[in-house]
Design a protein around this motif. Structure first.
Motif, mmCIF file in Angstrom:
data_model
loop_
_atom_site.group_PDB
_atom_site.id
_atom_site.type_symbol
_atom_site.label_atom_id
_atom_site.label_comp_id
_atom_site.label_asym_id
_atom_site.label_seq_id
_atom_site.Cartn_x
_atom_site.Cartn_y
_atom_site.Cartn_z
ATOM 1 N N ALA A 78 0.900 -1.386 0.135
ATOM 2 C CA ALA A 78 -0.072 0.015 0.011
ATOM 3 C C ALA A 78 1.001 1.244 0.033
ATOM 4 N N ASN A 79 2.052 1.428 0.810
ATOM 5 C CA ASN A 79 3.053 2.456 0.699
ATOM 6 C C ASN A 79 3.438 2.768 -0.414
ATOM 7 N N ALA A 80 3.948 1.454 -1.103
ATOM 8 C CA ALA A 80 4.690 1.596 -2.456
ATOM 9 C C ALA A 80 3.762 2.060 -3.594
ATOM 10 N N LEU A 81 2.319 1.711 -3.291
ATOM 11 C CA LEU A 81 1.409 2.340 -4.424
ATOM 12 C C LEU A 81 1.178 3.619 -4.076
ATOM 13 N N ALA A 82 0.970 4.304 -2.896
ATOM 14 C CA ALA A 82 0.812 5.379 -2.512
ATOM 15 C C ALA A 82 2.095 6.407 -2.818
ATOM 16 N N GLU A 83 3.376 5.898 -2.725
ATOM 17 C CA GLU A 83 4.248 6.623 -2.867
ATOM 18 C C GLU A 83 4.426 6.892 -4.482
ATOM 19 N N GLY A 84 4.284 5.723 -5.300
ATOM 20 C CA GLY A 84 4.043 5.727 -6.622
ATOM 21 C C GLY A 84 3.196 6.794 -7.374
ATOM 22 N N PHE A 85 2.076 6.954 -6.500
ATOM 23 C CA PHE A 85 1.175 8.021 -7.110
ATOM 24 C C PHE A 85 1.760 9.321 -6.994
#
Length: 125
Positions: A78-85
């Protein structure tokens, strides 16, 4: 110029809460949870097998991830996806600002060239 800077600041300010909302949503999404767990399990197996091969240890059965490791995998995904955004938004803003700046520079250069041509024509007459 100032309006573009304000718009950029507004977009960056809005991106953080959107990122947090994405993070919360994906934690609850079953397919995403499954993807994170499967990816974490694959990485864990690969790391264990690599370590066994490098150290020359005999192959052994790799246990599944524990409940805490599963929670960590979901949180990290979830952190990776949010940071990717957030990264995508920032990169998009940088690209847009670069394009806008180059377009303005090109427009200014064309204006100067037209003015020079007008002055040359006027001086020849």
């Amino acid at each position: 110029m100032a309006s573009a800077k304000i718009a950029t600041l507004l977009i960056r300010t809005l991106a953080k809460p959107i990122s947090n909302q994405i993070k919360q949503q994906v934690k609850e999404h079953e397919r995403f949870r499954s993807l994170c767990v499967n990816l974490a399990q694959f990485m864990y197996r690969s790391e264990t097998n690599l370590r066994q091969n490098i150290l020359g240890e005999p192959a052994k059965h790799v246990r599944p991830l524990s409940r805490s490791q599963v929670s960590t995998a979901i949180e990290n995904g979830a952190n990776a996806l949010a940071e990717g955004f957030l990264f995508s938004v920032a990169a998009g803003l940088i690209v847009a600002e670069t394009w806008r700046s180059s377009w303005n520079e090109s427009k200014r250069r064309d204006s100067v060239n037209v003015r020079l041509e007008e002055l040359e024509c006027a001086s020849h007459n």
